[in-house]
Design a protein around this motif. Sequence first.
Motif, PDB file in Angstrom:
ATOM      1  N   LEU B  79       0.830  -1.206   0.000  1.00  0.00           N
ATOM      2  CA  LEU B  79       0.000   0.000   0.000  1.00  0.00           C
ATOM      3  C   LEU B  79       0.864   1.256   0.000  1.00  0.00           C
ATOM      4  CD1 LEU B  79      -2.862  -1.003   2.480  1.00  0.00           C
ATOM      5  CD2 LEU B  79      -2.877  -1.034  -0.017  1.00  0.00           C
ATOM      6  N   ILE B 113      -3.785   3.358   4.395  1.00  0.00           N
ATOM      7  CA  ILE B 113      -4.711   2.357   4.914  1.00  0.00           C
ATOM      8  C   ILE B 113      -6.157   2.803   4.697  1.00  0.00           C
ATOM      9  CG2 ILE B 113      -5.523   1.253   7.030  1.00  0.00           C
ATOM     10  CD1 ILE B 113      -2.972   0.038   6.261  1.00  0.00           C
ATOM     11  N   ALA B 116      -7.132   2.647   1.045  1.00  0.00           N
ATOM     12  CA  ALA B 116      -7.349   1.253   0.633  1.00  0.00           C
ATOM     13  C   ALA B 116      -8.641   0.705   1.230  1.00  0.00           C
ATOM     14  CB  ALA B 116      -6.162   0.389   1.070  1.00  0.00           C
ATOM     15  N   LEU B 117      -8.909   1.100   2.466  1.00  0.00           N
ATOM     16  CA  LEU B 117     -10.135   0.648   3.135  1.00  0.00           C
ATOM     17  C   LEU B 117     -11.368   1.066   2.358  1.00  0.00           C
ATOM     18  CD1 LEU B 117     -11.619  -0.360   5.754  1.00  0.00           C
ATOM     19  CD2 LEU B 117     -11.383   1.962   6.620  1.00  0.00           C
ATOM     20  N   LEU B 118     -11.370   2.315   1.890  1.00  0.00           N
ATOM     21  CA  LEU B 118     -12.588   2.852   1.300  1.00  0.00           C
ATOM     22  C   LEU B 118     -12.731   2.556  -0.179  1.00  0.00           C
ATOM     23  CD1 LEU B 118     -12.939   6.175   3.255  1.00  0.00           C
ATOM     24  CD2 LEU B 118     -14.328   4.127   3.405  1.00  0.00           C
ATOM     25  N   ASP B 120     -12.574  -0.089  -1.756  1.00  0.00           N
ATOM     26  CA  ASP B 120     -13.367  -1.284  -2.026  1.00  0.00           C
ATOM     27  C   ASP B 120     -14.836  -1.091  -1.665  1.00  0.00           C
ATOM     28  OD1 ASP B 120     -11.056  -2.510  -2.794  1.00  0.00           O
ATOM     29  OD2 ASP B 120     -10.708  -3.450  -0.843  1.00  0.00           O
TER      30      ASP B 120
END
Lengths: 562, 562
Positions: B79, B113, B116-118, B120
């Motif tokens: 990431l 982070i 990357a979390l959002l 998807d």
Amino acid sequence: MRQSRMFIPTMRETPQDADSLSHRLMLKAGMIKQMASGVYTYLPITKLVLNNIEQIVREEMNAIEGVEIHMPVLHPKELWQESGRWEAYGSELMRLEDRHGREFALGPTHEEIVTALLRDELKSYKKLPLTVFQIQTKFRDELRPRYGLLRGREFIMKDAYSFHSNEDSLDEKYQDMYMAYSKIFSRVGLNYRAVEADSGAIGGSHTHEFMALADIGEDTIAYTEESNYAANIEKAGCPIPEAKTVESTNEIEKVATPDVKTCSALADFLDIKLEETTKTMIMKVDERYVMILLRGDHELNDVKVKTHFATDDIRFATDEEIRSLMQADPGSLGPVDAGIEVYLDHQVKNMQDYPTGANESGYHFLNVNHKRDFEIGGYGDFRLIVEGEMAQDGSGPVKFMKGIEVGQVFKLGTKYSEAMNLNVLDENGRSTPVLMGCYGVGISRTLSAIVESHHDERGIIWPKSVTPFDVHIVTPNPKDKEAEAVAEELYATLGADYRVLYDDRKERAGVKFADSDLIGLPFRVVVGRDAKEGVVEIKPRSSDASINLPVGELKQYLEDNY
Amino acid sequence: MRQSRMFIPTMRETPQDADSLSHRLMLKAGMIKQMASGVYTYLPITKLVLNNIEQIVREEMNAIEGVEIHMPVLHPKELWQESGRWEAYGSELMRLEDRHGREFALGPTHEEIVTALLRDELKSYKKLPLTVFQIQTKFRDELRPRYGLLRGREFIMKDAYSFHSNEDSLDEKYQDMYMAYSKIFSRVGLNYRAVEADSGAIGGSHTHEFMALADIGEDTIAYTEESNYAANIEKAGCPIPEAKTVESTNEIEKVATPDVKTCSALADFLDIKLEETTKTMIMKVDERYVMILLRGDHELNDVKVKTHFATDDIRFATDEEIRSLMQADPGSLGPVDAGIEVYLDHQVKNMQDYPTGANESGYHFLNVNHKRDFEIGGYGDFRLIVEGEMAQDGSGPVKFMKGIEVGQVFKLGTKYSEAMNLNVLDENGRSTPVLMGCYGVGISRTLSAIVESHHDERGIIWPKSVTPFDVHIVTPNPKDKEAEAVAEELYATLGADYRVLYDDRKERAGVKFADSDLIGLPFRVVVGRDAKEGVVEIKPRSSDASINLPVGELKQYLEDNY
């Protein structure tokens, strides 16, 4: 909180890669998101529940004079070398070097740190007892992270450490902790058992594991409904039958048993019940071989064998060793003329005229009787208990359940204080190592255990003590402006007394209801087509029945029913 | 809480190795313990204060629809490679390998982070705006950790991230955050200023730093008492004098100035004031050289030079470059016949008949006048403001103060969403990168900043909003049983309404009072020799006056005065 401003990414499909019920449910309910193997982000619903669990833990720790501190994640290598665990902890310990090449561990547990912290500050027994705790992120590089938060690599623990100048004080704090843990796990809604976790061999109970009963779990717990008896199946004592006078009646007889290699094959061959057969095992214990006889339907428990012989150094003899020692195949062994010590499980004591192997491949003896036909080295409890047998405390028949370890209390004694020089001056001015206890609660594990045991086929059913919100207001038709106005007002008024999640999203009713069931708040208030007449529907998550209520009576209903 | 069961290892001596006031005070008051360079354990008093600060932060975040999450400490390398920061962050990023050889960073900040979390989960602009925050331990491998918790390697941050589909929404949240931060720092008792932290060159204000005013601090802040104007001195705009008509009166004259290499030497040589001299500098800006003239008493501000020329690529010309370019030594430069572009600081605009170097080593010109004697490339604000000059907002004269950065709000725009493909579909169904903001509060820094500004020579004076306890009950004579009985009862009764620390230790009065002053709770109740007459002494920590009160009136006193 308005659901449109929350972040609850629920899923319609059941995730394929989730390997436990709580893992599946927490993914479906939009509670967690995996960032790497065993490494998760806790999303808003999870964080709210964790905050509630942590608050309960904090209250119960404060109630027994535990004081909260916060120790670092970065642990200097030197401290772990002092305790000997830098090497011993192996590859589960995550390690790094800083920019100057100094080595650190990421703390999986804090015995070294807390011991180092106190050795500089504690001088006299007068400062004791002392109990400190923290709620903190821990790291353990699990070989195979799995089950969602149940076995992760980065997880939240409450760890507490107590310090004492004498055994009585340690015993007292251990008992306080035991009770505090019982309260914690009761309050968060778990069906749990405190399980004695050490074997009798070491001498005296000095550690208990708190196991949440659940369908998943890596341990099997034997427990009874009638008392709080519970034990890991490896430790659960079997009932010892009263001794009967056993008379030898029939002559021993040798029979050919071609192809009979197991107890069930023997039972079939002889047309007797499996429990009328015996099972002969050869084990290497330290430097010698011993033979152990169990009833044919029972399973050997190697933990108990270790306890019996007071050694960790045991193993099954290999087929090769057996053939060389007994001149027979493993399927044809028996105690008669065995040439090695023979130990009987208690349950064999009252058996008579039983079959055993003849120490000749393809042959068995019938009508064997101990004492008459062979000498006995000793009796012991060598087997796993069977569901339905009487529990060791005599309270009733044991049941089996899988268990998730959510907490452990442990008397460390002077292990760390001696290794790391944590001493105080006692009443007589003599330097003496401090006695220590350590006590852990897996906070994120506890969350998973709660989900494992509070759900139905539609989703989670939060216990009130940890629920992220109390009430879920749902407007099934986002285009119904009258309903929306009622919902907005309810959101404001109920919000004064309850934590309210208000689903104000522009979604279809089906989506909203499915999400609501998944999220699982204690009460759902549906503001639908009757709202314009001032009527809403309320439904507890734990029941299928809903009732219609005038808006004005809602507050009273919640007061009466929450 | 009974002090005998707390862990507050106060010190009598002032620790020698502490390099800031808050560091010294926190060590003396038994609040922190260093475990490694820049790595601390937070002891009970600290943890209580941190919990209070965190709760204030949480409330203010919730009030602007921030939802709390908890992201991991372990960040997969992949990431950080996507954002380009795996390389760019350098050696401040702590890194490790797991047992399988996979690389991770220990999060110093969570843009990667959270993006990357959002990515998807966010599909449509309809889910926006969204604001998430967390309160979490962060890691930064500082080259030189110092000042106790002010510059540590492991520290606690509140970081928030907001997500938007349009600029207006981002602007609105930025403003909300700005206000929330103002409330937070006011509530915890800090004298702070929000400082514009970016240069105008980038275009528009998109970041503010919240600086707690303190004697220590690595930044100098120019602020006024008359308004909330504040700026880092590097960014503080200088007043621009009104243009006067400047007439050239005297003939230019070349004089020998042997050994005159600085403005003050020139002022002495000519017997004029320093502010009547000028200072000539040659800078390389991108690919060309320019000359900048300041008043002799002013200092160049290279940040403003960058802003003026809209480039980061500036530096002073080397002596060698200067000699080759100007055929003169650096101490003898001037704008007349310079052969390169000449820029004047605004403050030189109204000067006349001033001395400059003659571009001939050992010579200066007198009575130089711009326009008449040389062409001007442009005017600009090229210098550092001086204490006492008018602030840019016209509110009053600026003062200087050191500042501790306790928070920052920042518009990230699409930096991370473009690098990491965080897109949503907009109203027209087109994929568009999400606009982001990020917002940090240094929780453990804020604690230090509070201590820096709330203390006297005897110890800390906690603001009520964050104090670890409200009342300190002290029994000066542990052998006085009557006093002890009164104290015990007070501990129980006051405990119902206030958080009480009860010093029940068997220590001398002097030790107890010194500790009490160090710890600094808002009120101290001394239960001494008058206790048997039902009289105790109460003293606010912030005053030197104490009063005697009947025990029965204590509750009312606290109600009136707390």
